[in-house]
Design a protein around this motif. Structure first.
Motif, mmCIF file in Angstrom:
data_model
loop_
_atom_site.group_PDB
_atom_site.id
_atom_site.type_symbol
_atom_site.label_atom_id
_atom_site.label_comp_id
_atom_site.label_asym_id
_atom_site.label_seq_id
_atom_site.Cartn_x
_atom_site.Cartn_y
_atom_site.Cartn_z
ATOM 1 N N CYS A 26 0.859 -1.295 -0.146
ATOM 2 C CA CYS A 26 -0.059 -0.053 -0.072
ATOM 3 C C CYS A 26 0.969 1.203 0.046
ATOM 4 O O CYS A 26 2.067 1.107 0.440
ATOM 5 C CB CYS A 26 -0.857 0.178 1.140
ATOM 6 S SG CYS A 26 -2.032 -1.147 1.547
ATOM 7 N N HIS A 27 0.410 2.292 -0.659
ATOM 8 C CA HIS A 27 1.138 3.623 -0.365
ATOM 9 C C HIS A 27 0.522 4.654 0.496
ATOM 10 O O HIS A 27 -0.930 4.593 0.355
ATOM 11 C CB HIS A 27 1.813 4.164 -1.603
ATOM 12 C CG HIS A 27 0.740 4.703 -2.484
ATOM 13 N ND1 HIS A 27 0.196 5.986 -2.350
ATOM 14 C CD2 HIS A 27 0.112 4.365 -3.666
ATOM 15 C CE1 HIS A 27 -0.701 6.086 -3.443
ATOM 16 N NE2 HIS A 27 -0.763 5.018 -4.276
ATOM 17 N N LEU A 28 0.897 5.294 1.431
ATOM 18 C CA LEU A 28 0.024 6.121 2.418
ATOM 19 C C LEU A 28 0.012 7.516 2.017
ATOM 20 O O LEU A 28 -0.739 8.251 2.259
ATOM 21 C CB LEU A 28 0.550 6.013 3.848
ATOM 22 C CG LEU A 28 0.710 4.493 4.220
ATOM 23 C CD1 LEU A 28 1.408 4.596 5.737
ATOM 24 C CD2 LEU A 28 -0.799 3.680 4.349
ATOM 25 N N HIS A 72 -9.795 7.260 -2.816
ATOM 26 C CA HIS A 72 -9.660 6.133 -4.103
ATOM 27 C C HIS A 72 -8.127 5.748 -4.485
ATOM 28 O O HIS A 72 -7.725 4.654 -4.387
ATOM 29 C CB HIS A 72 -10.066 6.956 -5.485
ATOM 30 C CG HIS A 72 -9.991 5.926 -6.665
ATOM 31 N ND1 HIS A 72 -9.216 6.057 -7.578
ATOM 32 C CD2 HIS A 72 -10.897 5.098 -6.866
ATOM 33 C CE1 HIS A 72 -9.480 5.194 -8.710
ATOM 34 N NE2 HIS A 72 -10.562 4.613 -8.092
ATOM 35 N N ASP A 73 -7.163 6.554 -4.277
ATOM 36 C CA ASP A 73 -5.833 6.634 -4.523
ATOM 37 C C ASP A 73 -4.927 6.968 -3.081
ATOM 38 O O ASP A 73 -4.420 7.950 -3.050
ATOM 39 C CB ASP A 73 -5.348 6.991 -5.886
ATOM 40 C CG ASP A 73 -3.965 6.635 -6.087
ATOM 41 O OD1 ASP A 73 -3.264 5.548 -5.573
ATOM 42 O OD2 ASP A 73 -3.287 7.180 -7.050
ATOM 43 N N MET A 74 -4.597 6.037 -2.270
ATOM 44 C CA MET A 74 -5.336 4.689 -1.979
ATOM 45 C C MET A 74 -5.536 4.187 -0.832
ATOM 46 O O MET A 74 -5.309 3.487 -0.273
ATOM 47 C CB MET A 74 -4.504 3.523 -2.848
ATOM 48 C CG MET A 74 -2.963 3.620 -1.970
ATOM 49 S SD MET A 74 -2.133 2.226 -2.617
ATOM 50 C CE MET A 74 -2.834 0.839 -1.553
ATOM 51 N N LYS A 75 -6.271 5.263 0.131
ATOM 52 C CA LYS A 75 -6.566 5.078 1.431
ATOM 53 C C LYS A 75 -7.656 4.053 1.540
ATOM 54 O O LYS A 75 -7.992 3.239 2.382
ATOM 55 C CB LYS A 75 -7.007 6.426 2.130
ATOM 56 C CG LYS A 75 -5.635 7.359 2.087
ATOM 57 C CD LYS A 75 -5.818 8.542 2.875
ATOM 58 C CE LYS A 75 -4.239 8.976 3.200
ATOM 59 N NZ LYS A 75 -4.411 10.471 3.680
ATOM 60 N N ASP A 92 6.097 7.443 -0.720
ATOM 61 C CA ASP A 92 6.922 8.403 -1.492
ATOM 62 C C ASP A 92 6.200 7.511 -2.932
ATOM 63 O O ASP A 92 7.180 7.804 -4.003
ATOM 64 C CB ASP A 92 8.280 8.243 -1.494
ATOM 65 C CG ASP A 92 9.023 7.067 -1.559
ATOM 66 O OD1 ASP A 92 8.270 5.876 -1.568
ATOM 67 O OD2 ASP A 92 10.321 6.855 -1.628
ATOM 68 N N GLU A 93 5.287 6.785 -3.119
ATOM 69 C CA GLU A 93 4.889 6.215 -4.221
ATOM 70 C C GLU A 93 4.558 7.397 -5.015
ATOM 71 O O GLU A 93 4.697 7.057 -6.507
ATOM 72 C CB GLU A 93 3.833 5.447 -3.822
ATOM 73 C CG GLU A 93 3.465 4.195 -5.279
ATOM 74 C CD GLU A 93 2.537 4.873 -6.126
ATOM 75 O OE1 GLU A 93 2.887 4.125 -7.333
ATOM 76 O OE2 GLU A 93 1.956 5.826 -6.172
ATOM 77 N N GLU A 94 3.854 8.279 -4.917
ATOM 78 C CA GLU A 94 3.429 9.281 -5.947
ATOM 79 C C GLU A 94 4.696 9.982 -6.356
ATOM 80 O O GLU A 94 4.500 10.824 -7.401
ATOM 81 C CB GLU A 94 2.264 10.115 -5.336
ATOM 82 C CG GLU A 94 0.951 9.785 -4.827
ATOM 83 C CD GLU A 94 0.227 9.075 -6.013
ATOM 84 O OE1 GLU A 94 0.800 9.113 -7.102
ATOM 85 O OE2 GLU A 94 -0.869 8.343 -5.768
ATOM 86 N N LEU A 95 5.741 9.850 -5.797
ATOM 87 C CA LEU A 95 6.923 10.623 -6.340
ATOM 88 C C LEU A 95 7.901 9.527 -6.967
ATOM 89 O O LEU A 95 9.054 9.837 -7.564
ATOM 90 C CB LEU A 95 7.715 11.016 -5.123
ATOM 91 C CG LEU A 95 7.188 12.214 -4.303
ATOM 92 C CD1 LEU A 95 8.195 12.744 -3.282
ATOM 93 C CD2 LEU A 95 6.743 13.372 -5.095
ATOM 94 N N LEU A 151 -2.640 -3.016 -3.362
ATOM 95 C CA LEU A 151 -3.893 -2.488 -2.916
ATOM 96 C C LEU A 151 -4.264 -1.410 -3.748
ATOM 97 O O LEU A 151 -5.132 -0.384 -3.083
ATOM 98 C CB LEU A 151 -4.314 -2.409 -1.558
ATOM 99 C CG LEU A 151 -4.401 -3.724 -0.781
ATOM 100 C CD1 LEU A 151 -6.015 -4.320 -1.059
ATOM 101 C CD2 LEU A 151 -3.557 -4.811 -1.042
ATOM 102 N N GLU A 152 -3.660 -1.018 -4.786
ATOM 103 C CA GLU A 152 -4.154 0.280 -5.638
ATOM 104 C C GLU A 152 -5.446 0.228 -6.031
ATOM 105 O O GLU A 152 -6.041 -1.085 -6.179
ATOM 106 C CB GLU A 152 -3.163 0.339 -6.810
ATOM 107 C CG GLU A 152 -1.694 0.797 -6.661
ATOM 108 C CD GLU A 152 -1.455 2.303 -6.280
ATOM 109 O OE1 GLU A 152 -2.592 2.853 -6.362
ATOM 110 O OE2 GLU A 152 -0.404 2.631 -6.057
ATOM 111 N N PRO A 153 -6.080 1.145 -6.536
ATOM 112 C CA PRO A 153 -7.641 0.898 -6.806
ATOM 113 C C PRO A 153 -7.682 0.208 -8.147
ATOM 114 O O PRO A 153 -6.887 0.037 -8.897
ATOM 115 C CB PRO A 153 -7.797 2.389 -7.330
ATOM 116 C CG PRO A 153 -6.681 3.444 -7.034
ATOM 117 C CD PRO A 153 -5.468 2.378 -6.533
HETATM 118 ZN ZN LIG Z 1 -1.829 4.814 -6.047
#
Ligand SMILES: [Zn+2]
Length: 379
Positions: free
Chosen positions: A83-85, A112-115, A146-149, A171-173
């Motif tokens: 998961c990414h927070l 949605h992305d991705m809580k 740091d997934e979005e980076l 567990l991405e959407p």
């Molecule tokens: Zn994501």
């Protein structure tokens, strides 16, 4: 309704409450102190569920969280959940437009992305571990910040945790509209192209100049001609800057280029074509830097087998699980490229990730949590 879905439905309020807490706690990738807060909230919940929890600090990122449930090793090879927070939303976003729930539709930054998917992972783990049929493998849940980076500080950790894993669940959407699982993802490359020419007075001495902007214009046409929608390779010059004034022949121009490819071979081929760019104009120069940051997640036989398993377990639950792919990359690209069977898109069902109107369905969250429980028990 299948008894497991009924059981998860009884936890609906608790799931929604935890989702609200996560969504209303901002966690931009760019603000380590904030994303660390969410990491702590998730870590505490894992510890309560019996995990050994470790926070991993890296320069420039919030603490990554690793939770390990050991001693379940009846079968060789652990399961890795990713998961990414972090979210793409800045600090203060949750205050501006906090979590809302209308009927089954939940909204709010990062829902949605991705809580949503993160909540599903936690509730599925808790349910599976307490069940009469507990998971036969060790389980690791890794949550990065740091997934979005591009996961610059967590990639190495993810790859080391994926070594010897039986499978990786991301567990991405899921893919809208029906919530398909992702069995392939394109790889992503970023390149910077710089053209250099010779500055000159546009009136007094035009012929002495070599325009870096003209050179770039031609390079852009060449770059865009590399796009091939049949194979799925795309080249997008998304940002261009150059020149100084209208009356000066431009000496320099830069372009930022996003490249996507479905297979490692296609990725290498396009990388080579970009590296081999030659100038069109006499006296101009072209420099290329960059490369692929995430390798493609290819739809291999082992990934298809894992998907078929998920589909069969889903149909036992009364769910119709479909598969799809996407041009976007995730941390599943890293593990799939290592040859570890990886299924992505096991998270929320909804749409609008990275957009103001992102939403998910809570009833589908419950179903997908049940699916993950069965995967954890079965694999
Ligand atoms: Zn994501």
């Amino acid at each position: 309704m299948h008894p497991l879905i009924e059981k998860m439905s009884a936890k609906r309020d608790e799931m929604v409450g935890f989702l609200e807490l996560l969504v209303n706690t901002d966690s931009p990738s760019t603000e380590p102190e904030l994303s660390t807060q969410v990491s702590r909230i998730v870590g505490r919940r894992c510890a309560r569920a019996g995990a050994e929890v470790e926070y991993i600090s890296r320069q420039g990122a919030g603490d990554h969280m690793k939770a390990v449930w050991r001693g379940r090793g009846k079968r060789k090879g652990h399961l890795l959940l990713l998961c990414h927070l972090d979210t793409v939303w800045p600090a203060g976003e949750a205050e501006k437009r906090p979590f809302t729930l209308e009927g089954d539709v939940a909204r709010g930054p990062g829902v949605h992305d991705m809580k949503g998917g993160t909540v599903q992972a936690l509730f599925a783990l808790e349910e599976a571990l307490e069940s009469e049929n507990p998971p036969p493998r060790d389980i690791i849940l890794f949550c990065n910040t740091d997934e979005e980076l591009g996961s610059g500080t967590s990639r190495e950790i993810i790859e080391s945790l994926a070594q010897d894993a039986r499978a990786v669940f991301v567990l991405e959407p899921s893919v809208p509209p029906e919530g398909s699982l992702k069995t392939f993802r394109k790889g992503v490359g970023h390149f910077t192209i710089t053209t250099r020419g010779r500055a000159a007075h546009s009136g007094a001495d035009h012929s002495a100049g070599v325009s870096a902007i003209e050179e770039m214009a031609r390079q852009i046409q060449r770059l865009h001609s590399f796009t091939d929608h049949e194979t799925g390779t795309t080249v997008n010059v998304g940002e261009v800057a150059g020149g100084t004034r209208p009356n000066v022949v431009a000496a320099e121009c830069t372009a930022k280029v996003d490249v996507r490819a479905c297979t490692q071979d296609e990725g290498q081929a396009i990388e080579q074509r970009i590296a081999a760019l030659e100038p069109f104009l006499e006296g101009a120069q072209v420099d290329v830097s960059g490369g692929f940051e995430r390798p493609p997640m290819e739809r291999t036989d082992t990934i298809v087998q894992l998907f078929e398993r998920a589909r069969a377990l889903g149909s036992e639950l009364g769910l119709d699980i479909t598969e799809a792919g996407t041009g976007g990359a995730s941390d599943g690209n890293f593990t799939a490229a290592m040859g570890v069977p990886t299924i992505d898109g096991l998270g929320a069902v909804g749409a609008g990730g990275h957009a103001l109107d992102e939403w998910i369905r809570v009833d589908r969250m419950i179903e997908r949590t049940a699916l993950l429980v069965r995967l954890l028990q079965d694999l």
